[in-house]
Structures are given as structure tokens and as C-alpha cells.
Design a protein around this motif. Sequence first.
Motif, PDB file in Angstrom:
ATOM      1  N   GLY A  25       0.839  -1.179   0.000  1.00  0.00           N
ATOM      2  CA  GLY A  25       0.000   0.000   0.000  1.00  0.00           C
ATOM      3  C   GLY A  25       0.876   1.231   0.000  1.00  0.00           C
ATOM      4  O   GLY A  25       2.053   1.175   0.374  1.00  0.00           O
ATOM      5  N   SER A  26       0.308   2.351  -0.450  1.00  0.00           N
ATOM      6  CA  SER A  26       1.087   3.583  -0.508  1.00  0.00           C
ATOM      7  C   SER A  26       0.169   4.774  -0.702  1.00  0.00           C
ATOM      8  O   SER A  26      -1.010   4.634  -1.004  1.00  0.00           O
ATOM      9  N   CYS A  27       0.761   5.939  -0.554  1.00  0.00           N
ATOM     10  CA  CYS A  27       0.058   7.174  -0.880  1.00  0.00           C
ATOM     11  C   CYS A  27       0.279   7.445  -2.370  1.00  0.00           C
ATOM     12  O   CYS A  27       1.026   6.735  -3.039  1.00  0.00           O
ATOM     13  N   CYS A  28      -0.327   8.494  -2.872  1.00  0.00           N
ATOM     14  CA  CYS A  28      -0.233   8.821  -4.293  1.00  0.00           C
ATOM     15  C   CYS A  28       1.191   9.173  -4.727  1.00  0.00           C
ATOM     16  O   CYS A  28       1.627   8.793  -5.803  1.00  0.00           O
ATOM     17  N   ALA A  31       5.629   8.643  -0.960  1.00  0.00           N
ATOM     18  CA  ALA A  31       6.405   8.957   0.244  1.00  0.00           C
ATOM     19  C   ALA A  31       6.067   7.997   1.382  1.00  0.00           C
ATOM     20  O   ALA A  31       6.924   7.667   2.193  1.00  0.00           O
ATOM     21  N   VAL A  32       4.800   7.547   1.439  1.00  0.00           N
ATOM     22  CA  VAL A  32       4.348   6.602   2.459  1.00  0.00           C
ATOM     23  C   VAL A  32       4.150   5.244   1.789  1.00  0.00           C
ATOM     24  O   VAL A  32       3.420   5.132   0.799  1.00  0.00           O
ATOM     25  N   GLN A  33       4.816   4.215   2.318  1.00  0.00           N
ATOM     26  CA  GLN A  33       4.676   2.870   1.780  1.00  0.00           C
ATOM     27  C   GLN A  33       4.601   1.872   2.938  1.00  0.00           C
ATOM     28  O   GLN A  33       5.332   1.989   3.917  1.00  0.00           O
ATOM     29  N   PHE A  34       3.708   0.908   2.785  1.00  0.00           N
ATOM     30  CA  PHE A  34       3.521  -0.112   3.804  1.00  0.00           C
ATOM     31  C   PHE A  34       3.141  -1.424   3.144  1.00  0.00           C
ATOM     32  O   PHE A  34       2.904  -1.490   1.937  1.00  0.00           O
ATOM     33  N   ARG A  35       3.079  -2.463   3.938  1.00  0.00           N
ATOM     34  CA  ARG A  35       2.736  -3.797   3.436  1.00  0.00           C
ATOM     35  C   ARG A  35       1.807  -4.461   4.441  1.00  0.00           C
ATOM     36  O   ARG A  35       1.993  -4.334   5.649  1.00  0.00           O
ATOM     37  N   TRP A  69       5.713  -1.315   8.033  1.00  0.00           N
ATOM     38  CA  TRP A  69       6.099  -0.061   7.394  1.00  0.00           C
ATOM     39  C   TRP A  69       7.317  -0.275   6.514  1.00  0.00           C
ATOM     40  O   TRP A  69       8.309  -0.861   6.947  1.00  0.00           O
ATOM     41  N   ILE A  70       7.252   0.196   5.276  1.00  0.00           N
ATOM     42  CA  ILE A  70       8.391   0.147   4.358  1.00  0.00           C
ATOM     43  C   ILE A  70       9.136   1.478   4.434  1.00  0.00           C
ATOM     44  O   ILE A  70      10.340   1.515   4.585  1.00  0.00           O
ATOM     45  N   GLN A  71       8.370   2.565   4.333  1.00  0.00           N
ATOM     46  CA  GLN A  71       8.961   3.894   4.477  1.00  0.00           C
ATOM     47  C   GLN A  71       7.872   4.930   4.695  1.00  0.00           C
ATOM     48  O   GLN A  71       6.712   4.694   4.386  1.00  0.00           O
ATOM     49  N   GLY A  72       8.266   6.054   5.265  1.00  0.00           N
ATOM     50  CA  GLY A  72       7.401   7.211   5.332  1.00  0.00           C
ATOM     51  C   GLY A  72       6.454   7.314   6.503  1.00  0.00           C
ATOM     52  O   GLY A  72       5.579   8.183   6.496  1.00  0.00           O
ATOM     53  N   CYS A  90      -5.734   9.786   9.200  1.00  0.00           N
ATOM     54  CA  CYS A  90      -4.360  10.013   8.781  1.00  0.00           C
ATOM     55  C   CYS A  90      -4.285  10.314   7.287  1.00  0.00           C
ATOM     56  O   CYS A  90      -5.125   9.857   6.511  1.00  0.00           O
ATOM     57  N   PHE A  91      -3.238  11.048   6.927  1.00  0.00           N
ATOM     58  CA  PHE A  91      -3.026  11.369   5.521  1.00  0.00           C
ATOM     59  C   PHE A  91      -1.541  11.636   5.289  1.00  0.00           C
ATOM     60  O   PHE A  91      -0.786  11.927   6.228  1.00  0.00           O
ATOM     61  N   CYS A  92      -1.112  11.534   4.047  1.00  0.00           N
ATOM     62  CA  CYS A  92       0.271  11.834   3.689  1.00  0.00           C
ATOM     63  C   CYS A  92       0.454  13.346   3.724  1.00  0.00           C
ATOM     64  O   CYS A  92      -0.330  14.087   3.136  1.00  0.00           O
ATOM     65  N   GLN A  93       1.500  13.802   4.411  1.00  0.00           N
ATOM     66  CA  GLN A  93       1.773  15.237   4.510  1.00  0.00           C
ATOM     67  C   GLN A  93       2.193  15.848   3.173  1.00  0.00           C
ATOM     68  O   GLN A  93       2.059  17.051   2.986  1.00  0.00           O
ATOM     69  N   THR A  94       2.676  15.030   2.256  1.00  0.00           N
ATOM     70  CA  THR A  94       3.147  15.549   0.977  1.00  0.00           C
ATOM     71  C   THR A  94       2.024  15.672  -0.048  1.00  0.00           C
ATOM     72  O   THR A  94       1.802  16.737  -0.609  1.00  0.00           O
TER      73      THR A  94
END
Length: 155
Positions: A25-28, A31-35, A69-72, A90-94
Motif C-alpha cells: 500500500g502507498s500514498c499517491c 512517500a508513504v509505503q507499507f505492506r 512499514w516500508i517507508q514514510g 491520517c493522511f500523507c503530509q506531501t
Amino acid sequence: MPRVECSPNVPKKCGALGEWIMIDGSCCCGAVQFRLLDRPSMMGTCHCSRCRKLGASTIVFVKAKDLEWIQGRENVALFQPKAPYKYGRCFCQTCGSSLGEILSTEESFPIAANALDGDPEVEVGFHEFVAEMPSWYRICDDAPQSLGHPPVEGG
């Protein structure tokens, strides 16, 4: 609108022994990536105006132990609502992608289904707050509907 039936030719996320293969999973913006190490336990759609505005109407429930968490993680911001609302989002800050309650410390929590990069292989199991559903939206499945949060099984 006709229902789209699942094709038996669509590959499933299973290994040779039938085990679940992780879903990312990730944001658009990435910057945020997870599994997810296991499939979500359920999926539901909230039709309240708040969830629609936050872009997190359809959610999947995951166990904290299954989120890797992978990153972000540090790039995830939390919007904490005022009463009577209880749950932060929650949301991606970028890029602003909605991530549901991905920073929750609960044992199980919802994340935005739209943040998953692949098919979680679960179907919508409930619709909540259907009284707040806009007139332009149509529910096209047979999942149970409730005016508020769905009743808890066994309770």
C-alpha cells in the motif's frame, strides 16, 4: 448499472501452497509505503459526510501485527476531529492521500482501501451512515446497511 462478475481467470494473491501473498500500500506520491502481511478481516463503506470529504469512505480492517512499514511513517499526519467525532484520520503530509487510521495503536483498525496498491480480495461487508449518503450515490451490492455504525456481532 449491471453487476460485474468476478472472472475465474483473474489470478489470486496466493502462492503455490495457497498461502496469502502480501499486499503493498502507498500514498499517491509514494512517500508513504507499507505492506499487509495478511489479508484484511473485512471491508466496509461509510457514507457520512466526514468520511466522504476525507476521501476514506471505503475502508479495510487490518490487524496491527499485520502492518509492516516500508517507508514514510514519519510523513503521516493525523487530523484529530472535534466532538462528537471520535476517530482521527491520517493522511500523507506531501500529497494528502487518505490513509484511514493507519497510526492507530488499537489491535485492529481501518485503513483507506484506496491506499492499497492491489486487490485485498475482500468485498464490502457493510454500509454505515446510509442516511447521510448523497442522492447521486447508489449502493450496488447486497451488503447490510445501517443508519449509524453497524451492530457488533455477539454484543
